[in-house]
Design a protein around this motif. Structure first.
Motif, short mmCIF file in Angstrom:
data_model
loop_
_atom_site.label_atom_id
_atom_site.label_comp_id
_atom_site.label_asym_id
_atom_site.label_seq_id
_atom_site.Cartn_x
_atom_site.Cartn_y
_atom_site.Cartn_z
N ILE A 34 -1.40 -53.88 75.55
CA ILE A 34 -1.19 -52.47 75.21
C ILE A 34 -2.00 -52.08 73.98
O ILE A 34 -2.63 -51.02 73.95
CB ILE A 34 0.31 -52.18 75.00
N GLN A 35 -2.01 -52.93 72.97
CA GLN A 35 -2.78 -52.63 71.76
C GLN A 35 -4.27 -52.52 72.07
O GLN A 35 -4.96 -51.66 71.53
CB GLN A 35 -2.54 -53.69 70.69
N THR A 36 -4.76 -53.37 72.94
CA THR A 36 -6.18 -53.37 73.29
C THR A 36 -6.56 -52.21 74.20
O THR A 36 -7.57 -51.55 73.99
CB THR A 36 -6.57 -54.70 73.96
N ASN A 37 -5.73 -51.96 75.23
CA ASN A 37 -6.10 -51.02 76.29
C ASN A 37 -5.43 -49.65 76.20
O ASN A 37 -5.80 -48.73 76.91
CB ASN A 37 -5.79 -51.65 77.65
N LYS A 38 -4.39 -49.54 75.39
CA LYS A 38 -3.67 -48.28 75.19
C LYS A 38 -2.99 -47.76 76.46
O LYS A 38 -2.80 -46.56 76.63
CB LYS A 38 -4.59 -47.19 74.60
N HIS A 39 -2.66 -48.66 77.36
CA HIS A 39 -1.85 -48.33 78.53
C HIS A 39 -1.28 -49.62 79.09
O HIS A 39 -1.69 -50.72 78.71
CB HIS A 39 -2.65 -47.56 79.60
N GLU A 46 -5.58 -42.93 81.02
CA GLU A 46 -5.56 -41.47 81.08
C GLU A 46 -6.89 -40.94 81.60
O GLU A 46 -6.93 -40.04 82.46
CB GLU A 46 -5.28 -40.89 79.70
N LYS A 47 -7.99 -41.52 81.12
CA LYS A 47 -9.32 -41.09 81.55
C LYS A 47 -9.49 -41.25 83.06
O LYS A 47 -10.00 -40.36 83.74
CB LYS A 47 -10.39 -41.88 80.80
N GLU A 48 -9.04 -42.40 83.58
CA GLU A 48 -9.15 -42.65 85.02
C GLU A 48 -8.34 -41.65 85.82
O GLU A 48 -8.79 -41.16 86.86
CB GLU A 48 -8.69 -44.08 85.35
N VAL A 49 -7.14 -41.31 85.34
CA VAL A 49 -6.29 -40.35 86.05
C VAL A 49 -6.93 -38.96 86.02
O VAL A 49 -6.95 -38.26 87.03
CB VAL A 49 -4.87 -40.33 85.46
N ILE A 50 -7.47 -38.58 84.87
CA ILE A 50 -8.12 -37.27 84.76
C ILE A 50 -9.32 -37.19 85.70
O ILE A 50 -9.52 -36.19 86.39
CB ILE A 50 -8.52 -36.97 83.31
N LYS A 55 -2.51 -41.47 93.14
CA LYS A 55 -1.79 -41.45 94.41
C LYS A 55 -0.31 -41.62 94.10
O LYS A 55 0.09 -42.64 93.54
CB LYS A 55 -2.30 -42.55 95.33
N LEU A 56 0.50 -40.62 94.43
CA LEU A 56 1.90 -40.62 94.05
C LEU A 56 2.70 -41.77 94.63
O LEU A 56 3.54 -42.35 93.96
CB LEU A 56 2.55 -39.28 94.41
N GLY A 57 2.44 -42.14 95.88
CA GLY A 57 3.15 -43.28 96.47
C GLY A 57 2.86 -44.57 95.73
O GLY A 57 3.77 -45.34 95.42
N GLU A 58 1.59 -44.81 95.42
CA GLU A 58 1.21 -46.02 94.68
C GLU A 58 1.80 -46.00 93.27
O GLU A 58 2.27 -47.02 92.78
CB GLU A 58 -0.30 -46.14 94.60
N MET A 59 1.78 -44.83 92.63
CA MET A 59 2.31 -44.74 91.27
C MET A 59 3.81 -44.96 91.26
O MET A 59 4.33 -45.65 90.39
CB MET A 59 1.96 -43.38 90.66
N ASN A 60 4.51 -44.41 92.24
CA ASN A 60 5.96 -44.61 92.29
C ASN A 60 6.30 -46.09 92.50
O ASN A 60 7.21 -46.62 91.88
CB ASN A 60 6.58 -43.75 93.39
N THR A 61 5.54 -46.75 93.36
CA THR A 61 5.75 -48.18 93.58
C THR A 61 5.50 -48.96 92.30
O THR A 61 6.28 -49.86 91.95
CB THR A 61 4.82 -48.68 94.71
N LEU A 62 4.47 -48.62 91.58
CA LEU A 62 4.16 -49.29 90.32
C LEU A 62 5.25 -49.03 89.28
O LEU A 62 5.65 -49.94 88.55
CB LEU A 62 2.80 -48.83 89.80
#
Length: 91
Positions: A34-39, A46-50, A55-62
């Protein structure tokens, strides 16, 4: 889009987190990531999502996977707390 309910078709669900052979990341490793990657690991940045959306199904599973992992961390910590309390009362 407005809906009262939405059903996503998924290829699987992360209950494998509860299998005995599942390797839960150490909290120290998680903190370092988390300290290195900030997620969180496995989550897009955040950049990748923007740039790509998500994908909501994949995100909900995660999210369910992370809740299950958090539950395992809490159970482990409670066991450690109970052991420390028991050791303290023996002294």
């Amino acid at each position: 889009v407005t809906a009262k309910e939405f059903e996503a078709t998924l290829d699987g669900f992360p209950d494998y987190v509860f299998n005995a052979d599942y390797k839960l990341r150490s909290l120290q490793d998680l903190e370092s990531y988390i300290q290195t990657n900030k997620h969180l690991p496995e989550f897009p940045s955040e950049k990748e999502v923007i740039e790509n959306g998500l994908k909501l199904g994949e995100m909900n599973t995660l999210l369910v996977k992370k809740v299950e992992e958090l539950s395992l961390y809490i159970i482990s910590m409670q066991k450690e707390i109970d052991e420390l309390k028991a050791d303290r009362t023996k002294k």
